[in-house]
Design an enzyme around this catalytic site. Structure first.
Site, PDB file in Angstrom:
ATOM      1  N   GLU A  21       0.855  -1.196   0.000  1.00  0.00           N
ATOM      2  CA  GLU A  21       0.000   0.000   0.000  1.00  0.00           C
ATOM      3  C   GLU A  21       0.890   1.243   0.000  1.00  0.00           C
ATOM      4  O   GLU A  21       1.163   1.816   1.041  1.00  0.00           O
ATOM      5  CB  GLU A  21      -0.947   0.011   1.207  1.00  0.00           C
ATOM      6  CG  GLU A  21      -2.267  -0.707   0.966  1.00  0.00           C
ATOM      7  CD  GLU A  21      -2.236  -2.130   1.504  1.00  0.00           C
ATOM      8  OE1 GLU A  21      -1.150  -2.537   1.973  1.00  0.00           O
ATOM      9  OE2 GLU A  21      -3.269  -2.814   1.441  1.00  0.00           O
ATOM     10  N   SER A  22       1.394   1.579  -1.162  1.00  0.00           N
ATOM     11  CA  SER A  22       2.164   2.814  -1.411  1.00  0.00           C
ATOM     12  C   SER A  22       3.675   2.673  -1.177  1.00  0.00           C
ATOM     13  O   SER A  22       4.243   1.676  -1.613  1.00  0.00           O
ATOM     14  CB  SER A  22       1.538   4.010  -0.700  1.00  0.00           C
ATOM     15  OG  SER A  22       0.186   4.139  -1.133  1.00  0.00           O
ATOM     16  N   CYS A  47      -1.819   3.822   1.931  1.00  0.00           N
ATOM     17  CA  CYS A  47      -3.214   4.094   1.557  1.00  0.00           C
ATOM     18  C   CYS A  47      -4.110   3.019   2.152  1.00  0.00           C
ATOM     19  O   CYS A  47      -3.733   2.317   3.073  1.00  0.00           O
ATOM     20  CB  CYS A  47      -3.323   4.139   0.046  1.00  0.00           C
ATOM     21  SG  CYS A  47      -2.758   2.603  -0.703  1.00  0.00           S
ATOM     22  N   SER A  87       1.785   0.915  -8.792  1.00  0.00           N
ATOM     23  CA  SER A  87       2.621   1.736  -7.901  1.00  0.00           C
ATOM     24  C   SER A  87       4.002   1.882  -8.518  1.00  0.00           C
ATOM     25  O   SER A  87       4.491   0.949  -9.168  1.00  0.00           O
ATOM     26  CB  SER A  87       2.795   1.068  -6.537  1.00  0.00           C
ATOM     27  OG  SER A  87       1.628   1.206  -5.776  1.00  0.00           O
ATOM     28  N   HIS A  95       0.790   6.248  -7.419  1.00  0.00           N
ATOM     29  CA  HIS A  95      -0.045   5.113  -7.003  1.00  0.00           C
ATOM     30  C   HIS A  95      -1.415   5.264  -7.653  1.00  0.00           C
ATOM     31  O   HIS A  95      -1.996   6.350  -7.588  1.00  0.00           O
ATOM     32  CB  HIS A  95      -0.164   5.067  -5.486  1.00  0.00           C
ATOM     33  CG  HIS A  95       1.181   4.961  -4.824  1.00  0.00           C
ATOM     34  ND1 HIS A  95       1.857   3.775  -4.730  1.00  0.00           N
ATOM     35  CD2 HIS A  95       1.991   5.903  -4.302  1.00  0.00           C
ATOM     36  CE1 HIS A  95       3.020   3.979  -4.153  1.00  0.00           C
ATOM     37  NE2 HIS A  95       3.135   5.274  -3.883  1.00  0.00           N
TER      38      HIS A  95
HETATM   39  C1  LIG Z   1      -1.659  -0.075  -6.069  1.00  0.00           C
HETATM   40  S1  LIG Z   1      -2.375   0.300  -4.643  1.00  0.00           S
HETATM   41  C2  LIG Z   1      -2.142   2.000  -4.832  1.00  0.00           C
HETATM   42  C3  LIG Z   1      -2.861   2.768  -3.873  1.00  0.00           C
HETATM   43  C4  LIG Z   1      -2.715   4.224  -4.062  1.00  0.00           C
HETATM   44  N1  LIG Z   1      -2.664   4.951  -2.862  1.00  0.00           N
HETATM   45  C5  LIG Z   1      -3.743   4.770  -4.986  1.00  0.00           C
HETATM   46  O1  LIG Z   1      -3.455   5.644  -5.732  1.00  0.00           O
HETATM   47  O2  LIG Z   1      -4.865   4.320  -4.984  1.00  0.00           O
HETATM   48  C6  LIG Z   1      -4.098   0.185  -4.825  1.00  0.00           C
HETATM   49  C7  LIG Z   1      -4.632  -0.492  -6.048  1.00  0.00           C
HETATM   50  O3  LIG Z   1      -4.093  -1.795  -6.157  1.00  0.00           O
HETATM   51  C8  LIG Z   1      -5.140  -2.773  -6.041  1.00  0.00           C
HETATM   52  N2  LIG Z   1      -4.539  -3.893  -5.304  1.00  0.00           N
HETATM   53  C9  LIG Z   1      -4.402  -5.145  -5.767  1.00  0.00           C
HETATM   54  N3  LIG Z   1      -3.788  -5.917  -4.860  1.00  0.00           N
HETATM   55  C10 LIG Z   1      -3.509  -5.147  -3.800  1.00  0.00           C
HETATM   56  C11 LIG Z   1      -2.891  -5.366  -2.534  1.00  0.00           C
HETATM   57  N4  LIG Z   1      -2.415  -6.538  -2.189  1.00  0.00           N
HETATM   58  N5  LIG Z   1      -2.801  -4.346  -1.672  1.00  0.00           N
HETATM   59  C12 LIG Z   1      -3.261  -3.128  -2.019  1.00  0.00           C
HETATM   60  N6  LIG Z   1      -3.848  -2.874  -3.207  1.00  0.00           N
HETATM   61  C13 LIG Z   1      -3.983  -3.850  -4.084  1.00  0.00           C
HETATM   62  C14 LIG Z   1      -6.291  -2.051  -5.385  1.00  0.00           C
HETATM   63  O4  LIG Z   1      -7.553  -2.622  -5.731  1.00  0.00           O
HETATM   64  C15 LIG Z   1      -6.134  -0.680  -5.986  1.00  0.00           C
HETATM   65  O5  LIG Z   1      -6.623  -0.620  -7.289  1.00  0.00           O
END
Ligand SMILES: C[S@@+](CC[C@H](N)C(=O)[O-])C[C@H]1O[C@@H](n2cnc3c(N)ncnc32)[C@H](O)[C@@H]1O
Length: 461
Positions: A77-78, A92, A254, A270
């Site tokens: 998460e970021s 996030c 990311s 992100h």
């Molecule tokens: C890549 S993270 C980036 C978060 C960032 N703060 C943003 O701009 O939203 C969030 C995205 O990745 C997806 N994702 C897939 N697997 C994930 C995981 N294990 N943890 C967090 N996000 C995940 C989420 O559904 C979302 O679309």
């Protein structure tokens, strides 16, 4: 409540971010001369130690890339950036960023010989899309500030602000403490944090590993993260950066960028591409204004707009450190014409406000842009505009404020010059709404009085 309105499970893209600067503890100053070697300090923390800190925040490290000045970690998460004397953590979702603070402080204090202690801190975030889902110290900005005061209030020069219109769904929350200037008299650094919502649906297809079957959208087959970075236009925003990118399964993106020309500078992007709650953030930080004097905020704004074409975007520009350079930089922003940050004719800029930080710590400028027209085609994610009144957090006035998310330009219909509701926190908005230009410090008190009167006259249900 909102889980009935939004696709489930949805994802909170909006990040919380903390930047903690450290110095050598007083009793160790004599032996070390107060100097933290650029390859040492916090960078000596073991991977296991960092993992403990990230686990406390409820995220994990998925990738790392380093240069001579810092280590950049992509998180589930970021992102996390570790310099010898500074840590920047951005997370996030419903992560508990502030729960990582104690483990970080404990480990910094136990670094052999140096015993690092915090010298200044800056916490920032936009308004959460799903505030009721936040946990622990993040339930409200008041909670966040209470926690931060407990850990950093003793550093002095502490204050908190909520910038932007109280009627808007994206205000900028800032908590600062400590003295940036003491530590870095000659250095002036700049960071720009951009948050975007209602992303362009066609462009968002780049960030899915599995292609959307939706009619009207052209599928973008996933090949590699590098290709995603190139084809989506992200590489063009950060041309001289080495990019560590990651495309999540089934979607999400990311990246951390390390500037190869100015090695202290970094970027991080992100993206949450899902329809209904799409969100992207782009940050360019640690820009040394003395070394990289050509850096232009308006170019950065334009690049973000061109690549992402979001329905709405906000920019928080923070400038701190060396007083003369920061002052010169912000006078150049404010004395030039009011169109400085305009993005062609496709975006209007309904609000811009300006906050001086205490004790010459620097400045924050906060700008909001809204797309004025849409071309034919699949268009953009309507985001939170899904036909229901949403209750949004409004911590600065200590109550909830209802707004109609169906409005394409919620801020335009209101007086954008009325910063937020609590004048004690935000009456430093220096914009003169009649001319849309910044006013001088001398004019400020008068303008603040006028704004307050108009605020009291306005009614909002
Ligand atoms: C890549 S993270 C980036 C978060 C960032 N703060 C943003 O701009 O939203 C969030 C995205 O990745 C997806 N994702 C897939 N697997 C994930 C995981 N294990 N943890 C967090 N996000 C995940 C989420 O559904 C979302 O679309």
């Amino acid at each position: 409540m909102q889980s009935e309105l939004y696709p489930s499970p949805h994802f909170e893209g909006v990040e919380k971010r903390i930047e903690i600067n450290f110095r050598v503890a007083a009793d160790d100053n004599k032996s070390t001369g107060g100097i933290i070697p650029v390859a040492g300090g916090l960078r000596c923390l073991s991977r296991a130690a960092l993992d403990v800190c990230m686990t406390a925040a409820e995220c994990e490290i998925v990738s790392v890339r380093s240069n001579e000045k810092f280590d950049a970690y992509v998180l589930s998460e970021s992102s996390l950036f570790v310099f010898a004397d500074k840590i920047v953590l951005k997370t996030c979702g419903t992560t508990k960023l502030l729960s990582a603070v104690d483990p970080i402080l404990e480990r910094a204090a136990s670094i052999e010989r140096l015993k690092l202690v915090p010298s200044s801190v800056r916490f920032t975030r936009s308004t959460y899309l799903f505030p009721e889902e936040q946990r622990e110290h993040h339930v409200s900005f008041t909670d966040e500030c209470e926690f931060l005061e407990g850990r950093f209030g003793h550093l002095g020069s502490n204050s908190s602000y909520v910038m932007g219109s109280n009627f808007d769904d994206a205000q900028w929350h800032v908590y600062v403490a400590g003295d940036f200037v003491e530590e870095t008299k000659s250095e002036a650094s700049l960071s720009v944090e951009c948050c975007m919502t209602s992303l362009h649906r066609e462009h968002s297809q780049h960030f899915f590993r599995e292609n959307s079957q939706e009619e009207g959208l052209t599928a973008v087959p996933f090949v590699s993260s590098e290709k995603t970075t190139h084809d989506s236009g992200i590489q063009s925003i950060f041309e001289s950066f080495s990019i560590d990118d990651y495309v999540f399964e089934p979607c999400g993106y990311s990246m951390n960028g390390l500037n190869e020309e100015y090695s202290g500078e970094y970027s991080t992007i992100h993206i949450t591409p899902e329809d209904g709650f799409s969100y992207a953030s782009v940050e360019h930080s640690n820009v040394d204004l003395n070394a990289n004097s050509a850096f232009s905020v308006s170019n950065f704004v334009e690049k973000c707009a061109n690549v992402f074409q979001p329905g709405k975007m906000t920019f928080a520009v923070t400038c701190h450190g060396g007083r003369e350079t920061t002052n010169a930089f912000f006078s150049s922003l404010t004395s030039t014409n009011k169109d400085l940050f305009c993005v062609g004719e496709t975006y209007s800029r309904p609000s811009m406000c300006f906050q001086q930080l205490p004790k010459d710590q620097g400045f924050v400028a906060y700008l909001t842009f809204v797309k004025t027209c849409d071309e034919e085609g699949p268009g953009r994610d309507k985001g939170l505009n899904i036909g229901s009144v949403v209750v949004s957090e409004s911590v600065n006035v200590g109550k909830k404020v209802a707004y109609d998310p169906r409005s394409e330009t919620p801020m335009c219909i209101l007086d954008a010059a009325m910063s937020s509701g609590d004048s004690s926190e935000t009456d430093d908005s220096l914009r003169d709404s009649s001319t849309d230009e910044f006013v001088s410090y001398d004019q400020h008190d008068e303008l603040a009085g006028q704004l307050l009167q108009r605020q009291q006259r306005s009614s909002f249900v």
